[in-house]
Design a protein around this motif. Structure first.
Motif, mmCIF file in Angstrom:
data_model
loop_
_atom_site.group_PDB
_atom_site.id
_atom_site.type_symbol
_atom_site.label_atom_id
_atom_site.label_comp_id
_atom_site.label_asym_id
_atom_site.label_seq_id
_atom_site.Cartn_x
_atom_site.Cartn_y
_atom_site.Cartn_z
ATOM 1 N N ALA A 281 0.826 -1.206 0.000
ATOM 2 C CA ALA A 281 0.000 0.000 0.000
ATOM 3 C C ALA A 281 0.861 1.257 0.000
ATOM 4 C CB ALA A 281 -0.935 -0.013 1.210
ATOM 5 N N ALA A 282 1.961 1.247 0.758
ATOM 6 C CA ALA A 282 2.864 2.404 0.773
ATOM 7 C C ALA A 282 3.489 2.615 -0.600
ATOM 8 C CB ALA A 282 3.944 2.206 1.834
ATOM 9 N N TRP A 283 3.826 1.520 -1.268
ATOM 10 C CA TRP A 283 4.380 1.621 -2.624
ATOM 11 C C TRP A 283 3.341 2.156 -3.603
ATOM 12 C CZ3 TRP A 283 2.629 -1.806 -6.600
ATOM 13 C CH2 TRP A 283 3.282 -1.622 -7.831
ATOM 14 N N LYS A 284 2.111 1.642 -3.500
ATOM 15 C CA LYS A 284 1.062 2.003 -4.451
ATOM 16 C C LYS A 284 0.551 3.432 -4.239
ATOM 17 C CE LYS A 284 -2.499 1.254 -7.319
ATOM 18 N NZ LYS A 284 -2.371 0.924 -8.751
ATOM 19 N N ARG A 302 11.789 -7.613 1.960
ATOM 20 C CA ARG A 302 11.338 -7.024 0.703
ATOM 21 C C ARG A 302 11.743 -5.570 0.635
ATOM 22 N NH1 ARG A 302 6.446 -10.648 -0.754
ATOM 23 N NH2 ARG A 302 6.294 -12.028 1.054
ATOM 24 N N PHE A 303 11.559 -4.971 -0.545
ATOM 25 C CA PHE A 303 11.786 -3.531 -0.680
ATOM 26 C C PHE A 303 10.965 -3.006 -1.857
ATOM 27 C CE2 PHE A 303 15.032 -5.674 -3.115
ATOM 28 C CZ PHE A 303 15.246 -4.909 -4.251
ATOM 29 N N PRO A 304 10.454 -1.758 -1.743
ATOM 30 C CA PRO A 304 9.579 -1.192 -2.773
ATOM 31 C C PRO A 304 10.353 -0.316 -3.758
ATOM 32 C CG PRO A 304 9.441 0.131 -0.794
ATOM 33 C CD PRO A 304 10.473 -0.934 -0.519
ATOM 34 N N ILE A 305 10.090 -0.483 -5.037
ATOM 35 C CA ILE A 305 10.761 0.298 -6.075
ATOM 36 C C ILE A 305 9.716 0.976 -6.966
ATOM 37 C CG2 ILE A 305 12.224 0.208 -8.129
ATOM 38 C CD1 ILE A 305 13.746 -0.054 -5.524
ATOM 39 N N THR A 307 10.857 3.775 -9.018
ATOM 40 C CA THR A 307 11.664 4.118 -10.189
ATOM 41 C C THR A 307 12.702 3.023 -10.397
ATOM 42 O OG1 THR A 307 11.381 6.476 -9.705
ATOM 43 C CG2 THR A 307 13.119 5.862 -11.256
ATOM 44 N N PRO A 308 12.494 2.101 -11.331
ATOM 45 C CA PRO A 308 13.447 0.999 -11.534
ATOM 46 C C PRO A 308 14.828 1.500 -11.943
ATOM 47 C CG PRO A 308 11.362 0.551 -12.638
ATOM 48 C CD PRO A 308 11.321 1.984 -12.209
ATOM 49 N N ARG A 309 15.853 0.865 -11.419
ATOM 50 C CA ARG A 309 17.235 1.184 -11.762
ATOM 51 C C ARG A 309 18.067 -0.084 -11.622
ATOM 52 N NH1 ARG A 309 14.857 3.536 -7.523
ATOM 53 N NH2 ARG A 309 15.881 3.686 -5.490
ATOM 54 N N PRO A 310 19.222 -0.141 -12.300
ATOM 55 C CA PRO A 310 19.977 -1.399 -12.415
ATOM 56 C C PRO A 310 20.333 -2.054 -11.094
ATOM 57 C CG PRO A 310 20.802 0.217 -13.974
ATOM 58 C CD PRO A 310 19.823 0.942 -13.109
ATOM 59 N N ARG A 311 20.701 -1.275 -10.078
ATOM 60 C CA ARG A 311 21.185 -1.869 -8.827
ATOM 61 C C ARG A 311 20.092 -2.008 -7.775
ATOM 62 N NH1 ARG A 311 27.266 0.674 -7.929
ATOM 63 N NH2 ARG A 311 28.114 0.007 -9.962
ATOM 64 N N CYS A 312 18.841 -1.923 -8.187
ATOM 65 C CA CYS A 312 17.726 -2.063 -7.243
ATOM 66 C C CYS A 312 16.800 -3.186 -7.696
ATOM 67 C CB CYS A 312 16.959 -0.753 -7.126
ATOM 68 S SG CYS A 312 17.889 0.558 -6.311
ATOM 69 N N GLY A 313 17.340 -4.369 -7.778
ATOM 70 C CA GLY A 313 16.546 -5.520 -8.157
ATOM 71 C C GLY A 313 16.707 -5.927 -9.603
ATOM 72 N N GLY A 314 17.133 -4.986 -10.454
ATOM 73 C CA GLY A 314 17.443 -5.317 -11.831
ATOM 74 C C GLY A 314 16.257 -5.522 -12.749
ATOM 75 N N LEU A 315 15.043 -5.404 -12.254
ATOM 76 C CA LEU A 315 13.873 -5.611 -13.099
ATOM 77 C C LEU A 315 13.441 -4.284 -13.721
ATOM 78 C CD1 LEU A 315 11.840 -8.075 -10.837
ATOM 79 C CD2 LEU A 315 13.292 -8.611 -12.797
ATOM 80 N N PRO A 318 8.309 -1.169 -12.079
ATOM 81 C CA PRO A 318 8.132 -0.879 -10.648
ATOM 82 C C PRO A 318 7.487 -2.069 -9.939
ATOM 83 C CG PRO A 318 7.256 0.900 -12.021
ATOM 84 C CD PRO A 318 7.541 -0.246 -12.934
ATOM 85 N N GLY A 319 7.677 -2.133 -8.631
ATOM 86 C CA GLY A 319 7.066 -3.211 -7.871
ATOM 87 C C GLY A 319 7.707 -3.377 -6.513
ATOM 88 N N VAL A 320 7.262 -4.361 -5.784
ATOM 89 C CA VAL A 320 7.848 -4.713 -4.487
ATOM 90 C C VAL A 320 8.688 -5.962 -4.696
ATOM 91 C CG1 VAL A 320 7.392 -5.445 -2.118
ATOM 92 C CG2 VAL A 320 5.967 -3.672 -3.178
#
Length: 340
Positions: A281-284, A302-305, A307-315, A318-320
């Motif tokens: 909910a905080a992410w959304k 877990r962690f919420p993203i 703005t996707p970026r290479p060193r934050c999960g690599g996907l 956006p998502g958790v």
């Protein structure tokens, strides 16, 4: 033709009679004008959020000599309605858990609209406003739809561990409820792509696929894949949960903490370790973006993203993101806390 009908007149009579019989058999709308006293709603779907106040409109075009209005909620997947409130235009009485938060709007003498305070996740669904006047009852139906987010959920034991009732309880423990098919479909249109099948509130088992691929049901068109009817007690799958806006806020506490140290860190700040639903909910709704894994109450990290970026999960989307369920004694992560 003495004593009878002229041929043209007889033809017109027979033609009119035939049309009348045809339209009666076809259910001619003119013979079923619909509600006589209740006005049709301008909008049949009312949108709201958890914690808000929602108004379900029901207005009389004219008032019968004597009547009652009965509000009820149509329970999904069940052949029953839950009574909420009955009014005679002057006095109203609430019933059940929802009746305590429901009241009549009474904007004018013909207003039978229902007001629901402090909207909760379980309030979403179909409602019926029924006019009972002792002669010919009539009703209008409305849908209360909550803005929210759907998230897949499985326990630390791995996938496909829940029967229907365990899935329902697991979602509630994570500040959510089992998602409906309509909510899963909306999430799919917004980008949810998930290979594991999960229970839905109606008792069906499905999963959303955006990119068809071999491990996700094989080739075919994108969409919501279905497993068909399943036994609610015996069959086991994951869960698709739904949650909505928060009354409080989620914040991150950095550090290299074990799970027990994470609980202590949140308590020192007047908070509790956040649940999975809190983080989604905080992410959304708040756009929470934190490139740091943190403990949650169920023992997952877990962690919420946003703005996707290479060193934050690599996907790329956006998502958790999830690190799964590390050993609780592992001192390697911060924690996400929730405070109201």
């Amino acid at each position: 033709m003495p004593g009878g009908l002229a041929l043209p007149t007889l033809c017109r009579f027979l033609l009119s009679w035939a049309f009348a019989i045809f339209h009666s058999a076809q259910g001619d709308p003119a013979s079923h004008p619909g509600p006589h006293y209740l006005l049709p709603p301008i909008h049949e779907v009312i949108h709201s959020r958890r914690g808000a106040t929602a108004t379900l409109p029901c207005v009389l075009g004219t008032s019968p000599p004597s009547y009652k209005v009965r509000w009820s909620k149509v329970e999904p997947g069940e052949l029953r309605e839950t009574l909420i409130l009955i009014t005679n235009g002057l006095h109203a009485r609430g019933y059940g858990p929802l009746g305590g938060r429901a009241r009549m709007r009474r904007g004018h003498r013909l207003d039978a609209s229902l007001v629901i305070a402090d909207v909760r996740l379980e309030d979403e669904g179909r409602y019926r406003c029924e006019l009972i006047n002792g002669i010919e009852d009539e009703s209008v139906a409305l849908i209360l739809s909550l803005e929210g987010v759907v998230f897949p959920y499985q326990p630390d034991r791995g996938r496909y561990q829940f029967n229907y009732y365990e899935a329902k309880r697991a979602c509630e423990e994570q500040d959510g409820r089992l998602a409906t098919y309509a909510q899963l479909y909306q999430a799919w249109t917004e980008g949810l792509d998930w290979c594991n099948a999960g229970w839905l509130l109606e008792g069906s088992v499905r999963y959303p696929v955006l990119t068809a691929r071999a491990p996700c049901g094989g080739p075919g068109r994108p969409g919501i894949r279905s497993y068909g009817p399943r036994d609610r007690k015996r069959d086991r799958y994951d869960a698709f949960c739904f949650t909505s806006a928060l009354a409080g806020q989620v914040f991150f506490v950095p550090g290299r903490l074990t799970l027990s140290e994470a609980h202590a860190a949140c308590r020192r700040r007047g908070a509790v370790v956040a649940k999975v639903g809190h983080l989604y909910a905080a992410w959304k709704f708040s756009g929470m973006d934190q490139c740091d894994g943190g403990w949650l109450a169920d023992g997952s990290v877990r962690f919420p993203i946003t703005t996707p970026r290479p060193r934050c999960g690599g996907l790329p989307d956006p998502g958790v993101r999830s690190f799964g369920f590390p050993r609780p004694q592992l001192a390697a992560y911060g924690t996400y806390c929730y405070a109201e």
